[in-house]
Write an enzyme that holds these catalytic residues in place. Structure first.
Site, short mmCIF file in Angstrom:
data_model
loop_
_atom_site.label_atom_id
_atom_site.label_comp_id
_atom_site.label_asym_id
_atom_site.label_seq_id
_atom_site.Cartn_x
_atom_site.Cartn_y
_atom_site.Cartn_z
N LYS A 1 -37.87 -12.45 -102.07
CA LYS A 1 -36.43 -12.18 -102.06
C LYS A 1 -36.00 -11.49 -103.36
CE LYS A 1 -34.81 -13.08 -98.16
NZ LYS A 1 -33.83 -12.21 -97.49
N ILE B 1 -38.47 -5.38 -88.30
CA ILE B 1 -38.23 -4.49 -89.46
C ILE B 1 -39.53 -4.02 -90.10
CG2 ILE B 1 -35.89 -5.29 -89.95
CD1 ILE B 1 -37.12 -6.96 -92.28
N ASP C 1 -32.99 -7.18 -84.39
CA ASP C 1 -33.55 -8.53 -84.50
C ASP C 1 -34.79 -8.63 -83.62
OD1 ASP C 1 -33.86 -11.48 -84.40
OD2 ASP C 1 -31.85 -11.49 -85.28
N PHE D 1 -28.28 -17.25 -87.37
CA PHE D 1 -27.00 -17.96 -87.45
C PHE D 1 -26.05 -17.34 -88.46
CE2 PHE D 1 -26.12 -21.14 -90.86
CZ PHE D 1 -27.23 -20.95 -91.67
N SER E 1 -37.58 -19.68 -95.42
CA SER E 1 -38.26 -20.94 -95.71
C SER E 1 -39.32 -20.83 -96.82
CB SER E 1 -38.91 -21.53 -94.45
OG SER E 1 -39.74 -22.62 -94.80
N ASN F 1 -28.26 -21.98 -100.03
CA ASN F 1 -28.39 -22.98 -98.95
C ASN F 1 -27.24 -22.95 -97.96
OD1 ASN F 1 -30.21 -23.91 -101.25
ND2 ASN F 1 -30.90 -25.13 -99.52
N ASP G 1 -40.63 -26.48 -104.28
CA ASP G 1 -39.24 -26.94 -104.19
C ASP G 1 -38.54 -26.84 -105.55
OD1 ASP G 1 -37.70 -27.78 -102.06
OD2 ASP G 1 -37.79 -29.90 -102.61
N TYR H 1 -41.72 -17.08 -101.18
CA TYR H 1 -40.41 -16.70 -100.64
C TYR H 1 -39.48 -16.22 -101.75
CZ TYR H 1 -35.89 -17.03 -98.31
OH TYR H 1 -34.64 -16.74 -97.80
N ARG I 1 -42.07 -31.37 -101.64
CA ARG I 1 -42.64 -30.11 -101.14
C ARG I 1 -43.05 -29.20 -102.29
NH1 ARG I 1 -38.47 -27.67 -96.69
NH2 ARG I 1 -39.39 -28.56 -94.83
#
Ligand code: UD1
Length: 326
Positions: free
Chosen positions: A157, A66, A37, A12, A90, A182, A283, A153, A280
């Site tokens: 990153k 990738i 992709d 997106f 995520s 976000n 988080d 994650y 979670r």
């Protein structure tokens, strides 16, 4: 003719960048766009709007993962800019499935940088993540703060940022890392439990069902509209003096999940109590970007208030649901 590459271009955010790259009014529309992709979380239909505009000839979708470094080499060769967004997103997914998440987000990013350096790409714009900050003592979060990743994650990153910076200093590749905060907006896929919270909220709002809020709902996020982030990516592809650096790509505000769910109910004129579940793992509690560096050095100027962004997004989901049952 210039060549632009968007990894994750069927996602997106990536597909929003693709559309902007074809837009003469946005100062682009001057080249071909190669989308890389594997369609794991992206969708071909996200590029459909581009087809509708009759500029399909300038966009090619390459169904490539990738993790396959050799396949990237010819695709990236000689590109003006590579926008590297392909990732397994995520925080919880990186905890439940750490191996693919590591392989794509770290090894895949290395492969992209390596192919870019080899192919003499002018610049790579890398989608980093605000999750790298973890829980900081003060807000807003500024680029000079020490990172405190709390999840695989976030580590992945962050490592991509370090690699981008080192590819600049050691191999002379121009790189710019943007820590996304976000991102939400049209085309965000709500179909997975790992989907971004706002896409899930939209789905529940339209179905008149209860969303689940993990924790007390007091955690806050700097929700950033997709067009603002995509616009910043394009600015970062041309700005001077930003090579090898990292910038926040946020909006500069923050809303708790409880506030957002309240706001959405008001916009829609409904009353639906949220369910609450356990917090979670991994988080972050609060997130808010300091946008000064991005504004002064890259020309970042977000256009959308949260109300405007939520309304536009909601209208898109309503339309998508009516036409294709998304
Ligand atoms: C994190 C990063 C973000 C990155 C994203 C990629 C931070 C602060 N942000 O987002 O920059 O782009 O990963 O995946 O680390 N939640 C619910 N109910 C749901 C789903 C989520 O309450 O059904 C909660 C989560 O527990 C969290 C918040 O909503 O507190 C946002 O979750 P999510 O949309 O998954 O994004 P982050 O993990 O914050």
């Amino acid at each position: 003719m210039k060549k632009y590459v968007v990894t994750g271009g069927a996602g997106f955010i990536g597909s929003t960048i693709v559309r902007m790259l074809l837009d003469k009014q946005a100062g682009f529309g001057d080249g071909s766009v190669e989308v890389v992709d594997n369609l794991l979380t992206g969708h071909e239909h996200n590029l459909e709007e581009v087809r509708g505009r009759g500029v399909l000839n300038n966009v090619t979708l390459h169904k490539v993962d990738i993790r396959d470094g050799a396949a990237l080499v010819p695709l990236l060769d000689g590109a003006d800019t590579v926008f590297h967004l392909a990732a397994i997103p995520s925080v919880p997914r990186s905890i439940h499935e750490p191996v693919p998440s590591h392989e794509v987000n770290i090894n895949g990013t290395f492969n992209v940088l390596q192919a870019a350096a080899q192919g003499k790409v002018r610049r790579v714009v890398y989608a980093a993540s605000s999750s790298a900050y973890g829980d900081t003592e003060v807000l807003p979060k500024t680029e000079s703060m020490a990172p405190r990743p709390k999840s695989p994650y976030a580590v992945q990153k962050l490592l991509g940022e370090y690699y981008a910076s080192v590819f600049h200093s050691c191999f002379g590749l121009e790189t710019v890392a943007l820590r996304f905060f976000n991102v939400y907006g049209p085309r965000q896929d709500p179909s997975s439990p790992y989907s971004g919270v706002l896409s899930l909220f939209m789905k529940h709002l339209l179905a008149h069902t209860q969303p689940t809020i993990f924790g007390d709902g007091g955690q806050s996020r700097d929700f950033t509209y997709v067009e603002d982030v995509a616009g910043l990516c394009l600015k970062a592809s041309r700005a001077k003096g930003c090579e090898g650096k990292m910038y926040n790509a946020g909006n500069g505000g923050r809303y708790t999940l409880n506030q957002i769910w309240d706001l959405l109910q008001k916009i829609e004129g409904v009353q639906i109590a949220a369910k609450y579940g356990p917090p979670r793992a991994g988080d972050v509690r609060d997130s808010m970007a300091d946008t000064v560096s991005a504004a002064t050095e890259l020309g970042h100027a977000p256009q959308f208030t949260i109300e405007q962004g939520l309304k536009k997004t909601l209208e898109w989901y309503r339309m998508a649901e009516a036409t294709s049952g998304v």
